[in-house]
Motif scaffolding. Structure first.
Motif, PDB file in Angstrom:
ATOM      1  N   HIS A 232      -3.599 -14.486   2.796  1.00 33.20           N
ATOM      2  CA  HIS A 232      -4.899 -14.361   2.265  1.00 33.20           C
ATOM      3  C   HIS A 232      -6.030 -14.266   3.288  1.00 33.20           C
ATOM      4  O   HIS A 232      -6.709 -14.958   3.218  1.00 33.20           O
TER       5      HIS A 232
ATOM      6  N   ARG B 103       0.696  -1.425   0.025  1.00 35.13           N
ATOM      7  CA  ARG B 103      -0.008  -0.164   0.029  1.00 35.13           C
ATOM      8  C   ARG B 103       0.949   1.240   0.043  1.00 35.13           C
ATOM      9  O   ARG B 103       0.363   2.290  -0.547  1.00 35.13           O
TER      10      ARG B 103
ATOM     11  N   SER C 169     -16.182  -5.387   1.224  1.00 33.64           N
ATOM     12  CA  SER C 169     -15.403  -4.372   0.351  1.00 33.64           C
ATOM     13  C   SER C 169     -14.085  -3.850   1.060  1.00 33.64           C
ATOM     14  O   SER C 169     -13.307  -3.378   0.257  1.00 33.64           O
TER      15      SER C 169
ATOM     16  N   LEU D 173      -4.939 -10.072  -2.497  1.00 33.77           N
ATOM     17  CA  LEU D 173      -6.079  -9.227  -3.170  1.00 33.77           C
ATOM     18  C   LEU D 173      -5.294  -7.887  -3.371  1.00 33.77           C
ATOM     19  O   LEU D 173      -5.591  -7.199  -4.623  1.00 33.77           O
ATOM     20  N   LEU D 174      -4.303  -7.416  -2.810  1.00 33.90           N
ATOM     21  CA  LEU D 174      -3.716  -6.240  -3.066  1.00 33.90           C
ATOM     22  C   LEU D 174      -2.713  -6.277  -4.426  1.00 33.90           C
ATOM     23  O   LEU D 174      -2.960  -5.641  -5.185  1.00 33.90           O
TER      24      LEU D 174
ATOM     25  N   SER E 125       0.893 -10.389 -11.317  1.00 38.30           N
ATOM     26  CA  SER E 125       0.996  -9.212 -11.072  1.00 38.30           C
ATOM     27  C   SER E 125       2.534  -8.766 -11.653  1.00 38.30           C
ATOM     28  O   SER E 125       2.607  -7.382 -11.822  1.00 38.30           O
TER      29      SER E 125
ATOM     30  N   ARG F 153      -3.470  -8.649  -6.631  1.00 42.93           N
ATOM     31  CA  ARG F 153      -4.515  -8.891  -7.806  1.00 42.93           C
ATOM     32  C   ARG F 153      -5.032  -7.604  -8.286  1.00 42.93           C
ATOM     33  O   ARG F 153      -5.394  -7.543  -9.587  1.00 42.93           O
ATOM     34  N   ASN F 154      -5.036  -6.817  -7.160  1.00 45.98           N
ATOM     35  CA  ASN F 154      -5.548  -5.428  -7.612  1.00 45.98           C
ATOM     36  C   ASN F 154      -4.805  -4.354  -8.104  1.00 45.98           C
ATOM     37  O   ASN F 154      -4.993  -3.061  -8.120  1.00 45.98           O
ATOM     38  N   GLY F 155      -3.475  -4.674  -8.431  1.00 46.13           N
ATOM     39  CA  GLY F 155      -2.358  -3.611  -9.036  1.00 46.13           C
ATOM     40  C   GLY F 155      -1.568  -3.252  -8.171  1.00 46.13           C
ATOM     41  O   GLY F 155      -0.642  -2.467  -8.545  1.00 46.13           O
ATOM     42  N   HIS F 156      -1.501  -3.321  -6.764  1.00 44.97           N
ATOM     43  CA  HIS F 156      -0.362  -3.055  -5.946  1.00 44.97           C
ATOM     44  C   HIS F 156       0.922  -3.708  -5.956  1.00 44.97           C
ATOM     45  O   HIS F 156       1.001  -4.979  -6.081  1.00 44.97           O
TER      46      HIS F 156
ATOM     47  N   ARG G 106     -10.380  -6.011   0.976  1.00 40.40           N
ATOM     48  CA  ARG G 106      -9.305  -5.885  -0.159  1.00 40.40           C
ATOM     49  C   ARG G 106      -8.118  -5.087  -0.019  1.00 40.40           C
ATOM     50  O   ARG G 106      -7.046  -5.404  -0.196  1.00 40.40           O
ATOM     51  N   ASP G 107      -8.239  -4.161   0.987  1.00 40.77           N
ATOM     52  CA  ASP G 107      -7.164  -3.097   1.310  1.00 40.77           C
ATOM     53  C   ASP G 107      -6.274  -3.769   2.334  1.00 40.77           C
ATOM     54  O   ASP G 107      -5.083  -3.175   2.544  1.00 40.77           O
TER      55      ASP G 107
END
Length: 286
Positions: A183, A167, A203, A212-213, A250, A215-218, A206-207
């Motif tokens: 996870h 992050r 929701s 999940l971070l 990623s 997978r979400n582009g971090h 995920r942060d």
């Protein structure tokens, strides 16, 4: 990171490996209660030289002393001239209902997140404490180089380490973990904590989930080092396989090392702690 210097109480001070181990207490505005942390200053820092620093995060039921006492990290940090900062694993004595009812929620189990649901949100803000307040405070009090700042953790602390690094990749220059919870949103430990701290809102999970971070582009610009014992009694809950797969998808550089016969304990950490200090020293002194 400007910060007013609060009143600091020294709870303990010991000479160790040529440097100084100190246990300090201060009033934390972000946690809303007094907070205790430990810091190891190598001899270079005691002489006034600005040194690199690694923040070390302990796991469930640990505290500010656990990692520094049990990991043998101080010996190798001293050899590299690196400081270590160890926060507690949660706020303490907040009066929050239920905080002392279970080992995996509340005291000793802050999961290094900022809770958003009552009653936890009043004090359980460990993410902000680790990211903003404690580095700012320690770098004001001691000759620590904020441009050479790493983070390392074990189990729940490994999860906190990975979340912080992914992050805030510009904040932490080097990253490593031992047996991290990779996870948490799909395992009972994480689901229990996230349901309480975030009021049942998936929701927001995920942060705070390393897989999940990713997978979400971090991503983090440096290679992340992770060691995992294959006789770890919690192996199925840690889900390191999910982290490896997400890193591959990623493009995150990840050195995942598996070790036969090793479990989840600090005996495992002691075996490979020198490698982690070498990993951080190489990145922080580059």
């Amino acid at each position: 990171m400007s910060i007013e210097t609060p009143v600091i109480e020294t709870l303990g001070q010991h000479t160790c490996c040529g440097g100084s181990l100190r246990v300090l207490k201060h009033n934390s505005d972000v946690l809303g209660v007094p907070a205790t942390f430990s810091i190891f200053l190598p001899k270079e820092a005691l002489a006034g030289q600005k040194v690199p620093v690694i923040h070390v995060l302990a796991g469930l039921t640990g505290n500010h002393e656990t990692f520094l006492i049990k990991s043998n990290a101080i010996r190798f940090a001293a050899e590299h001239g690196i400081a270590l900062v160890a926060p507690d694993t949660s706020p303490r004595d907040t009066g929050t209902p239920g905080e002392d009812d279970a080992y995996d929620l509340g005291s000793g189990a802050g999961f290094y997140v900022d809770a958003t649901a009552e009653p936890w949100s009043r004090h359980y803000r460990m993410e902000s404490y680790i990211h903003r307040k404690l580095p700012a405070l320690t770098e004001k009090l001691f000759p620590l180089d904020g441009d050479r700042r790493g983070i390392m953790g074990h189990s729940m602390g490994g999860m906190g380490t990975l979340v912080q690094a992914l992050r805030y990749p510009e904040f932490w220059k080097t990253v490593s973990a031992f047996a991290p919870i990779c996870h948490p949103s799909v395992i009972p430990w994480g689901q229990k904590a996230f349901d309480a701290y975030f009021g049942g809102d998936p929701s927001k999970w995920r942060d705070c989930d390393p897989t999940l971070l990713l997978r979400n582009g971090h991503k983090h610009p440096a290679t992340i080092l992770v060691d995992q014992g294959l006789q770890d009694q919690y192996l199925s809950d840690l889900r390191v396989d999910a982290l490896v797969e997400a890193a591959k998808e990623s493009g995150q550089s990840l050195e995942m090392r598996h070790h036969d016969a090793y479990d989840h304990s600090y005996w495992f950490i002691q075996t490979f702690i020198a490698d982690h200090l070498n990993h951080h020293a190489k990145g922080l002194k580059a």
